[in-house]
Design an enzyme around this catalytic site. Structure first.
Site, mmCIF file in Angstrom:
data_model
loop_
_atom_site.group_PDB
_atom_site.id
_atom_site.type_symbol
_atom_site.label_atom_id
_atom_site.label_comp_id
_atom_site.label_asym_id
_atom_site.label_seq_id
_atom_site.Cartn_x
_atom_site.Cartn_y
_atom_site.Cartn_z
ATOM 1 N N HIS A 1 0.870 -1.174 0.000
ATOM 2 C CA HIS A 1 0.000 0.000 0.000
ATOM 3 C C HIS A 1 0.909 1.227 0.000
ATOM 4 O O HIS A 1 1.618 1.464 0.970
ATOM 5 C CB HIS A 1 -0.884 -0.024 1.256
ATOM 6 C CG HIS A 1 -1.962 1.024 1.275
ATOM 7 N ND1 HIS A 1 -1.705 2.372 1.165
ATOM 8 C CD2 HIS A 1 -3.311 0.923 1.397
ATOM 9 C CE1 HIS A 1 -2.838 3.045 1.232
ATOM 10 N NE2 HIS A 1 -3.828 2.184 1.363
ATOM 11 N N GLU B 1 -2.397 14.524 11.755
ATOM 12 C CA GLU B 1 -3.457 14.223 10.800
ATOM 13 C C GLU B 1 -4.837 14.475 11.404
ATOM 14 O O GLU B 1 -5.202 13.857 12.393
ATOM 15 C CB GLU B 1 -3.371 12.759 10.359
ATOM 16 C CG GLU B 1 -2.013 12.344 9.824
ATOM 17 C CD GLU B 1 -1.928 10.859 9.544
ATOM 18 O OE1 GLU B 1 -2.957 10.159 9.705
ATOM 19 O OE2 GLU B 1 -0.843 10.385 9.174
ATOM 20 N N TYR C 1 -14.859 4.774 6.035
ATOM 21 C CA TYR C 1 -13.420 4.784 5.778
ATOM 22 C C TYR C 1 -12.905 3.360 5.884
ATOM 23 O O TYR C 1 -13.258 2.632 6.818
ATOM 24 C CB TYR C 1 -12.738 5.696 6.792
ATOM 25 C CG TYR C 1 -11.236 5.753 6.700
ATOM 26 C CD1 TYR C 1 -10.598 5.955 5.478
ATOM 27 C CD2 TYR C 1 -10.452 5.633 7.842
ATOM 28 C CE1 TYR C 1 -9.220 6.025 5.403
ATOM 29 C CE2 TYR C 1 -9.072 5.697 7.775
ATOM 30 C CZ TYR C 1 -8.462 5.894 6.553
ATOM 31 O OH TYR C 1 -7.090 5.959 6.484
ATOM 32 N N HIS D 1 0.342 2.940 11.765
ATOM 33 C CA HIS D 1 1.182 4.083 11.418
ATOM 34 C C HIS D 1 1.437 4.970 12.629
ATOM 35 O O HIS D 1 0.561 5.172 13.464
ATOM 36 C CB HIS D 1 0.462 4.919 10.339
ATOM 37 C CG HIS D 1 1.306 5.960 9.695
ATOM 38 N ND1 HIS D 1 0.781 7.089 9.118
ATOM 39 C CD2 HIS D 1 2.652 6.052 9.525
ATOM 40 C CE1 HIS D 1 1.752 7.818 8.607
ATOM 41 N NE2 HIS D 1 2.899 7.217 8.848
ATOM 42 N N HIS E 1 -2.009 4.795 15.148
ATOM 43 C CA HIS E 1 -3.379 4.799 14.629
ATOM 44 C C HIS E 1 -3.497 3.861 13.436
ATOM 45 O O HIS E 1 -2.595 3.115 13.139
ATOM 46 C CB HIS E 1 -3.799 6.220 14.225
ATOM 47 C CG HIS E 1 -2.916 6.867 13.208
ATOM 48 N ND1 HIS E 1 -1.685 7.391 13.526
ATOM 49 C CD2 HIS E 1 -3.068 7.083 11.874
ATOM 50 C CE1 HIS E 1 -1.124 7.899 12.439
ATOM 51 N NE2 HIS E 1 -1.940 7.718 11.419
#
Length: 444
Positions: free
Chosen positions: A298, A347, A356, A341, A377
């Site tokens: 990804h 963010e 999402y 991450h 997160h």
């Protein structure tokens, strides 16, 4: 073309990003061959609106010349606004900005107001960084409104407004003309531009990133090539339109995070013609040309970058506006949702529509989340378990979604309002507590 917010716009738009545009609502209203003639056509006044320093390099210099019925200086003195003062523009420690916790934060949608509330009174600051006075950083606001602005106009001297509608269309009448904006579109209103907002659907809710610093721009594409992501021709700027109205009007200004009001005896949306490259614009997020992996892994979320505000450090932006639109996932033997991450950047996320793909529950349209510098997160427990056993030999389409992110180089500090509101989800951390231990040193 005159302005009429009671019905959808009929005028077209000018295509391109930060182009040198020229448009007139009356034939011959633009002076020929000069900016400031001794006498402008139709008895208009010539006025320059500067969005950058006079001496900014040509490639970054943004300004427009307006030909208007009265100059912008014609109004009564400003005085403090007596209405709601829920905006913040200085993000050092203060009563409005308490110490920033390292916790992951998430909010339910801002409730619709009970009392009649227009766009200005419906604004509230959730978070931000930097300083409007120092012209660096940003403020992140939410809005919830149920009434059109009536005989009042607004502008922000603090920054350009990136507006992301989540519910309800916005008919935005500006000095430059009109923008009709719906969910799945964004609008950008430059610093200083006066405007009014009508709500044709009654209720309206959305997000705003107010950029205090360098103007938003399209990112460089690097190895992607000459096409991709947000294409310049899909950005739309209004054609000139004006109203010649006299009466008792109110002009509201935002300066250094405070609202001020002044009486004005005419509509300030009286620009009959204009030319330049400093103007409002809109963009349809559904036109974004998404880039992704067709082999494995990804890629970093920078592939979803729509607009950026650059800093003085190459490759590091003060603001990145990123979207997560519908797209195909084709990577094999890959954990396809966004990976776990921790980020040196901070963010702030919102959701326009759908769900999402990194969160199965709890993150709903109109809601928001904040993951600050080095806060862990991304996928919740349910998403991880399902994605870990899914069949990656077949492509999968992430459909019926539109999430976005305001990412900044410096800490995003939530306001006192954001930390005290009933919309803050106190149990957000629970979405990761069900993540299981799978480690077995005896089995690879």
């Amino acid at each position: 073309m005159t302005l009429d917010l009671s019905k959808p716009a009929t005028a077209g738009y000018l295509s391109g990003f930060a182009n040198e545009f020229a448009t007139e609502a009356l034939p011959g209203a633009l002076p020929h061959g000069r900016n400031s003639p001794q006498r402008a056509p139709y008895g208009l006044y010539a006025e320059q609106l500067s969005g950058t320093a006079f001496t900014a390099p040509r490639g970054h210099n943004r300004r427009s010349w307006l030909y208007r019925i009265r100059p912008a200086a014609v109004h009564r003195p400003f005085e403090p606004y007596a209405g709601a003062q829920r905006l913040v523009s200085e993000f050092g420690d203060s009563a409005d900005v308490p110490p920033t916790p390292p916790n992951q934060l998430r909010w339910d949608p801002l409730p619709m107001p009970v009392e009649p509330t227009d766009f200005v009174d419906g604004l509230v600051t959730m978070a931000g960084n930097g300083s409007a006075a120092a012209m660096n950083g940003c403020a992140i606001h939410l809005y919830a409104a149920n009434r059109s602005m009536q005989d009042r106009f607004f502008y922000s001297a603090d920054g350009e407004l990136l507006i992301v509608p989540q519910q309800g269309r916005l008919f935005i009448a500006t000095e430059f003309g009109r923008l009709d904006v719906e969910p799945f579109e964004i609008a950008v209103i430059p610093r200083g531009v006066r405007f009014a907002v009508a709500l044709p659907d009654g209720d309206a809710r959305g997000y705003i990133c107010e950029n205090f610093g360098a103007l938003l721009r399209l990112p460089d594409l690097g190895p992607i090539g000459s096409n991709g992501l947000a294409n310049p021709r899909d950005f739309l700027t209004p054609q000139a339109a004006y109203e010649d109205r006299e009466g008792a009007f109110e002009l509201i200004a935002k300066l250094n995070g405070r609202l001020w009001r002044a009486d004005i005896g005419h509509s300030p949306l009286d620009v009959v013609a204009w030319h330049g490259n400093y103007a409002p614009y809109k963009y349809d997020l559904r036109l974004f040309n998404t880039i992704g992996s067709i082999s494995f892994d990804h890629p970093d979320p920078s592939i979803f970058l729509v607009l950026q505000a650059q800093s003085d450090t190459p490759g590091v932006d003060t603001i990145d506006f990123v979207i997560f639109p519908p797209r195909w996932l084709a990577a094999e033997d890959t954990f396809r949702p966004p990976w776990f991450h921790r980020n040196v950047a901070s963010e702030f996320m919102g959701l326009v529509h759908g769900a999402y793909d990194a969160k199965a529950e709890g993150f709903v349209p109109g809601g928001a989340s904040l993951h600050n510098c080095m806060s862990g997160h991304r996928p919740d427990a349910d998403t991880f378990e399902k994605a870990s056993v899914s069949d990656t030999t077949k492509p999968h389409k992430v459909d019926a979604t539109m999430a976005f992110m305001f990412e900044t180089r410096t800490l995003i500090r939530p306001t006192r309002y954001a930390l005290d509101t009933a919309q803050l989800q106190a149990d957000y951390f629970e979405c990761w507590q069900g993540i299981k231990k799978h480690f077995n040193p005896e089995q690879r």
